[in-house]
Scaffold this active site. Structure first.
Site, PDB file in Angstrom:
ATOM      1  CB  ILE A 138      14.186 -24.144  66.440  1.00 55.39           C
ATOM      2  CG1 ILE A 138      14.951 -23.910  65.130  1.00 55.39           C
ATOM      3  CG2 ILE A 138      13.014 -23.186  66.565  1.00 55.39           C
ATOM      4  CD1 ILE A 138      14.134 -24.205  63.871  1.00 55.39           C
ATOM      5  N   GLY A 189      28.558 -36.370  54.268  1.00 51.74           N
ATOM      6  CA  GLY A 189      28.102 -36.889  55.571  1.00 51.74           C
ATOM      7  C   GLY A 189      26.851 -36.210  56.094  1.00 51.74           C
ATOM      8  CE  LYS A 207      13.542 -33.877  63.027  1.00 48.17           C
ATOM      9  NZ  LYS A 207      14.429 -33.421  61.942  1.00 48.17           N
TER      10      LYS A 207
END
Ligand SMILES: NC(=O)c1ccc[n+]([C@@H]2O[C@H](COP(=O)([O-])OP(=O)(O)OC[C@H]3O[C@@H](n4cnc5c(N)ncnc54)[C@H](OP(=O)(O)O)[C@@H]3O)[C@@H](O)[C@H]2O)c1
Length: 430
Positions: A138, A189, A207
């Site tokens: 994004i 994973g 973030k």
């Protein structure tokens, strides 16, 4: 066409190998868009012999990534090693000191040292770019910093960790327990063997701190982010949330208030009707509220080789074009040092679940505590169970200051008939 932009890639794991593949597959388009060739010349990782799924023979191998910073034949160092300190930080510092641009996907590094890197890059006249550090594919940094530059942003929030969103979505949609979904993520994973960075909210907090800085032109202040993860979210609370018309999501929310900057990461109940409630699986989404643009929603894959390489390539094209944008949208010396609003001062609505042994007078006791702390109840739900078995009692509270809510809950926890620590989830009426 001008001389090619020469790139060194340090770290050839998931993201590094993805970047090698992207640049080789899209080399012609990248040249056209950038106005010059973007050419990888050197690489570094720990194990020279590892099979990376891409041919690494065309590139100069460096055993020591720091040596890339001193190579005169390199214009940009792409740091894809990871970690907030250590070799990744040393490499980025050395590259900037040597007049090289730096591109990184390393959110931990930017969250901890972003302001310092903004100053260092500006002083050296180079770019420090980190689009890939938030929201994977994004283009949220570009969108906030450039696309929304005409706005004053009041709030930015989102689903910033795909692993948490996958776990919460599977719990909601498939009625599975947290541990069961986490194990599936680890087996496939998607989650690390030690998943704490993801599920304890730290990755989201990294973030969010970066987003807040770009959105509000403030110094990156990771330490001020109130951070809670999703370990305590139970299936029972998911089911009650659905009954009340909500879904539970792990959100990072940053907003500017009169008294400073509030940054918080925690599970939230969001209304079923809110667009963010329907961002499912491993997808990420970021929402920004601007004064002129109103609400803008971005959604996409927040991690993985492809999306992350896509964001790095965008930074490389900007550098190749000679585009110069301040690291966090304003000159480093102008970044504001906003006071941080403590969680006690948060004002919001709450979902509370108590496990109560049904005895005469227990509700009167709970209501008395709420009244004493001026917390007002909006709704209550109660389940019938066999006599003697603890019964879940769910209450939603009108908006109140968090300090009052937590004091009330501390007292409620000591009521005899309340047999477990109360569960509290904040409601965000987005
Ligand atoms: N994975 C994602 O989806 C994703 C998404 C967004 C951002 N990021 C960020 O991108 C960065 C890289 O993530 P990743 O998933 O690609 O990590 P990864 O798969 O663990 O790869 C790390 C790479 O760094 C190399 N490395 C580690 N220590 C080194 C050292 N001392 N000297 C030289 N090379 C060293 C490793 O070499 P060997 O291979 O030889 O061991 C490996 O190639 C991290 O900052 C991460 O937070 C990742």
């Amino acid at each position: 066409m001008s001389a090619s932009l020469k790139i060194a890639v340090a770290g050839l794991g998931t993201v590094g190998a993805g970047l090698l593949r992207l640049i080789s597959e899209h080399s012609e388009d990248l040249s056209l868009r950038a106005g010059r060739r973007i050419e990888i010349t050197a690489i570094s990782a720990r194990n020279r012999k590892a099979d990376r799924g891409v041919d690494i023979t065309p590139y100069d191998w460096h055993d020591d990534p720091i040596s890339l910073a001193g190579d005169p034949d390199i214009d940009v160092v792409v740091e894809l090693i990871g970690g907030s300190d250590g070799i990744a930080k040393a490499l980025c510092e050395a590259a900037i000191q040597n007049g090289k641009h730096v591109v990184t996907a390393n959110k931990a590094l930017v969250a901890h040292h972003g302001t310092g890197f903004a100053h260092a890059a500006e002083d050296a006249g180079v770019t420090f770019a980190y689009e890939a550090a938030v929201g994977g594919g994004i283009p949220i940094i570009k969108s906030l910093r450039e696309g929304l530059a005409g706005n004053s942003l009041g709030r930015v929030y989102g689903i910033l960790n795909g692993t948490c969103n996958y776990i919460l979505s599977a719990m909601t949609d498939q009625g599975r327990e947290f541990d069961d979904v986490l194990k599936e993520c680890q087996d496939k994973g998607y989650a690390e063997a030690d998943p704490s960075f993801d599920i304890d909210g730290i990755d989201t907090a990294h973030k969010l701190a970066i987003l807040a800085s770009v959105a509000f032109g403030s110094e990156v202040n990771f330490d001020a982010v109130h951070t809670e993860g999703i370990r305590h979210v139970s299936l029972m609370d998911m089911q009650f949330a659905a009954e009340l018309g909500y879904r539970i999501k792990l959100l990072g929310i940053a907003s500017v208030r009169e008294d400073g900057l509030e940054q918080r990461v925690h599970p939230c109940m969001v209304p079923e009707a809110a667009p963010i409630a329907h961002v499912s699986g491993s997808l990420n989404a970021v929402v920004a509220d601007g004064d002129f643009c109103d609400t803008i929603v971005h959604e996409g894959h927040g991690a993985g080789a492809g999306p992350t390489a896509s964001a790095i390539a965008a930074d490389l094209v900007d550098i190749a074009r000679g585009l110069k944008v301040p690291t966090f949208g304003v000159p480093a010396g102008e970044l504001k040092s906003l006071p941080s609003v403590p969680m006690d001062k948060h004002f919001g609505a709450y979902y509370i679940r108590l496990m109560v042994v049904d005895k005469p007078g227990v509700f009167a006791d709970i209501a008395a505590v709420l009244k004493e702390h001026e917390v007002s109840m909006e709704s209550v739900l109660q389940r019938i169970r066999d006599p003697g078995e603890p019964v879940p009692v769910v209450m939603t509270m009108h908006e109140t200051e968090e300090a009052s809510m937590t004091k009330a809950l501390d007292e409620i926890a000591s009521v005899d008939a309340v047999v477990e620590a109360p569960c509290m989830i904040r409601i965000e009426n987005l």
